[in-house]
Scaffold this active site. Structure first.
Site, PDB file in Angstrom:
ATOM      1  N   SER A  69       0.712  -1.269   0.021  1.00 26.58           N
ATOM      2  CA  SER A  69       0.116  -0.113   0.014  1.00 26.58           C
ATOM      3  C   SER A  69       1.055   1.220  -0.145  1.00 26.58           C
ATOM      4  O   SER A  69       0.899   1.922   1.084  1.00 26.58           O
ATOM      5  CB  SER A  69      -0.927  -0.047   1.201  1.00 26.58           C
ATOM      6  N   LEU A  72       1.600   5.445  -4.354  1.00 30.44           N
ATOM      7  CA  LEU A  72       2.125   6.084  -5.413  1.00 30.44           C
ATOM      8  C   LEU A  72       3.001   7.299  -4.896  1.00 30.44           C
ATOM      9  O   LEU A  72       2.942   8.340  -5.502  1.00 30.44           O
ATOM     10  CB  LEU A  72       0.936   6.659  -6.091  1.00 30.44           C
ATOM     11  N   ASN A  98       5.465   5.419 -16.326  1.00 31.06           N
ATOM     12  CA  ASN A  98       4.127   4.774 -15.868  1.00 31.06           C
ATOM     13  C   ASN A  98       3.249   6.212 -15.406  1.00 31.06           C
ATOM     14  O   ASN A  98       4.135   7.157 -14.495  1.00 31.06           O
ATOM     15  CB  ASN A  98       4.192   4.053 -14.866  1.00 31.06           C
ATOM     16  N   ASN A 125      -1.312   4.201 -16.009  1.00 26.82           N
ATOM     17  CA  ASN A 125      -1.701   3.270 -14.597  1.00 26.82           C
ATOM     18  C   ASN A 125      -3.148   3.760 -14.384  1.00 26.82           C
ATOM     19  O   ASN A 125      -3.579   4.609 -13.635  1.00 26.82           O
ATOM     20  CB  ASN A 125      -1.127   3.538 -13.604  1.00 26.82           C
ATOM     21  N   CYS A 128      -4.489   1.557 -10.182  1.00 21.61           N
ATOM     22  CA  CYS A 128      -3.672   1.343  -8.902  1.00 21.61           C
ATOM     23  C   CYS A 128      -4.804   1.255  -7.658  1.00 21.61           C
ATOM     24  O   CYS A 128      -5.729   2.250  -7.504  1.00 21.61           O
ATOM     25  CB  CYS A 128      -2.859   2.545  -8.544  1.00 21.61           C
ATOM     26  N   THR A 191      -1.616  -5.185  -9.366  1.00 19.84           N
ATOM     27  CA  THR A 191      -1.907  -6.020  -8.210  1.00 19.84           C
ATOM     28  C   THR A 191      -3.410  -6.332  -7.836  1.00 19.84           C
ATOM     29  O   THR A 191      -4.276  -5.651  -8.377  1.00 19.84           O
ATOM     30  CB  THR A 191      -1.440  -5.415  -6.718  1.00 19.84           C
ATOM     31  N   GLY A 242       3.979 -11.969 -10.983  1.00 17.31           N
ATOM     32  CA  GLY A 242       4.496 -13.177 -10.320  1.00 17.31           C
ATOM     33  C   GLY A 242       5.736 -13.894 -11.032  1.00 17.31           C
ATOM     34  O   GLY A 242       5.973 -14.945 -10.664  1.00 17.31           O
TER      35      GLY A 242
HETATM   36  C1  LIG Z   1       5.878  -1.921  -3.971  1.00 19.30           C
HETATM   37  C2  LIG Z   1       4.995  -2.063  -5.342  1.00 19.30           C
HETATM   38  C3  LIG Z   1       4.709  -0.753  -6.024  1.00 19.30           C
HETATM   39  C4  LIG Z   1       4.051  -0.718  -7.412  1.00 19.30           C
HETATM   40  N1  LIG Z   1       4.065   0.626  -7.695  1.00 19.30           N
HETATM   41  C5  LIG Z   1       3.263   0.683  -9.083  1.00 19.30           C
HETATM   42  C6  LIG Z   1       2.949   1.889  -9.745  1.00 19.30           C
HETATM   43  O1  LIG Z   1       3.579   2.964  -9.334  1.00 19.30           O
HETATM   44  N2  LIG Z   1       2.501   1.936 -10.883  1.00 19.30           N
HETATM   45  C7  LIG Z   1       1.817   0.918 -11.486  1.00 19.30           C
HETATM   46  O2  LIG Z   1       1.415   0.615 -12.564  1.00 19.30           O
HETATM   47  N3  LIG Z   1       2.172  -0.698 -10.777  1.00 19.30           N
HETATM   48  C8  LIG Z   1       2.829  -0.537  -9.834  1.00 19.30           C
HETATM   49  N4  LIG Z   1       3.069  -1.801  -9.075  1.00 19.30           N
HETATM   50  C9  LIG Z   1       2.472  -2.968  -9.785  1.00 19.30           C
HETATM   51  C10 LIG Z   1       3.471  -3.710 -10.463  1.00 19.30           C
HETATM   52  O3  LIG Z   1       4.044  -2.892 -11.392  1.00 19.30           O
HETATM   53  C11 LIG Z   1       3.117  -5.083 -11.349  1.00 19.30           C
HETATM   54  O4  LIG Z   1       2.019  -4.902 -12.294  1.00 19.30           O
HETATM   55  C12 LIG Z   1       2.622  -6.106 -10.071  1.00 19.30           C
HETATM   56  O5  LIG Z   1       3.252  -6.000  -8.690  1.00 19.30           O
HETATM   57  C13 LIG Z   1       2.534  -7.407 -10.529  1.00 19.30           C
HETATM   58  O6  LIG Z   1       3.643  -8.027 -10.840  1.00 19.30           O
HETATM   59  P1  LIG Z   1       4.496  -8.722  -9.886  1.00 19.30           P
HETATM   60  O7  LIG Z   1       3.855  -9.820  -9.153  1.00 19.30           O
HETATM   61  O8  LIG Z   1       5.948  -9.399 -10.522  1.00 19.30           O
HETATM   62  O9  LIG Z   1       5.191  -7.808  -8.840  1.00 19.30           O
HETATM   63  C14 LIG Z   1       3.558  -1.879  -7.965  1.00 19.30           C
HETATM   64  C15 LIG Z   1       3.998  -2.835  -7.295  1.00 19.30           C
HETATM   65  C16 LIG Z   1       4.532  -3.122  -6.038  1.00 19.30           C
HETATM   66  C17 LIG Z   1       4.801  -4.464  -5.391  1.00 19.30           C
END
Ligand SMILES: Cc1cc2nc3c(=O)[nH]c(=O)nc-3n(C[C@H](O)[C@H](O)[C@H](O)COP(=O)(O)O)c2cc1C
Length: 301
Positions: A69, A72, A98, A125, A128, A191, A242
């Protein structure tokens, strides 16, 4: 052997990207990874004005994943242009910025400011889960997706990628809305909303109650969404969610991803992107694949 992939009018040297928010603006990782070897860097989400993000805790570990959480937290688009873009410009890779407007107007203004050298693509994005206004409110409304995409396409010369949320019943509708709005590609998944509770205080761990789940735990879900999105649109799909190994990345490409982005796994193994790249080359060698495009969307059902 060719690892090159194309999205819109852009050619990427390979399909291994890093996901927004998990790689900052690249600086911290430059001591572990030769950033020039990445296909693209998707930088942390930018808002019009700097944002402090949510109060702690911001990260909570779950089996095979994390809830975050962050809300942003970012330096705002002007802070990015001044303090981060000069470093990114020196890297020989594509820079995907982004952006997360709180209103449609803000998306447009940010996009206009980023229509400059050194920025190759915009990732919108609209998904979010950790911000109160905007954020997922846009991502779960196909009309908003269509409208934001169309308005941004009208003011930018960059390719536009729309990042979709998995927190919907039928991903096809949202992917199609982005395509109809003029998107050059869609990326998914962001997420998945989840929750954690402190059993002693009986309070939610996060101030916003819900947070976003990512990491290996979400991979099978992400794979299904990418497969479905690919069937719904004719623009490229960028897959994420993932991925922690070359095998995972190849699975995403087989179900239709033109490129993949690695997110949470960078926290566990900062050099994983390079291991994944090497693993893909090995797979191509062993399977007599001379061009990575032969793998994309090659699923047999
Ligand atoms: C700590 C954190 C910060 C994130 N910040 C952003 C963000 O600023 N903009 C965005 O589009 N996605 C954001 N995401 C989502 C990731 O880009 C990604 O879509 C998501 O984590 C799934 O991929 P993963 O399982 O490989 O992490 C964030 C994810 C995490 C874990």
């Amino acid at each position: 052997m060719s690892l090159k992939v194309n999205i819109g009018n852009l050619e990427f040297k390979n399909p291994i990207f890093v996901a927004s928010g998990t790689f900052g603006f690249g600086k911290e990782y430059s001591q572990y990874v030769d950033l020039n070897k990445l296909g693209a860097i998707m930088v942390k989400g930018l808002t019009l004005n700097p944002k402090e993000g949510n109060p702690p805790p911001r990260i909570y570990e779950t089996p095979s994943g994390i809830l975050n959480s962050v809300g942003l937290q970012n330096p705002g688009v002007d802070g990015f242009l001044k303090d981060e873009l000069p470093f990114l410009k020196k890297i020989d890779t594509k820079i995907i910025v982004n952006i997360a407007g709180e209103t449609i107007e803000e998306f447009v203004t940010i996009a206009q400011k980023l229509d400059i050298d050194g920025v190759h693509a915009l990732e919108l994005n609209v998904s979010c889960p950790n911000v109160k206004e905007g954020g997922m409110a846009f991502g779960v409304n196909p009309n908003s997706i269509y409208e934001i995409t169309k308005r941004v396409k009208g003011v930018t010369s960059k390719i536009v990628i729309v990042k979709l949320t998995p927190n919907v019943a039928d991903i096809k509708i949202y992917a199609k809305a982005a395509e109809d709005g003029g998107a050059d590609a869609v990326s998914l998944i962001n997420t998945i909303t989840g929750m954690a509770v402190d059993i002693n205080s009986r309070r939610p761990i996060f101030k916003n109650i819900f947070a976003g789940l990512s990491g290996p735990a979400v991979k099978p879900i992400a794979l299904k969404y990418v497969y479905e999105a690919k069937k719904a649109v004719s623009i490229p799909v960028i897959g994420m969610g993932g991925i922690s190994s070359a095998e995972d990345a190849i699975e995403f490409m087989i179900v239709g991803a033109t490129a993949v982005a690695i997110g949470t796994y960078n926290f566990i193994n900062p050099t994983c992107t390079m291991d994944i790249l090497e693993g893909i080359k090995k797979y191509m060698n062993e399977n007599n694949v001379s061009d990575i495009n032969q793998i994309i969307n090659s699923i047999n059902v």
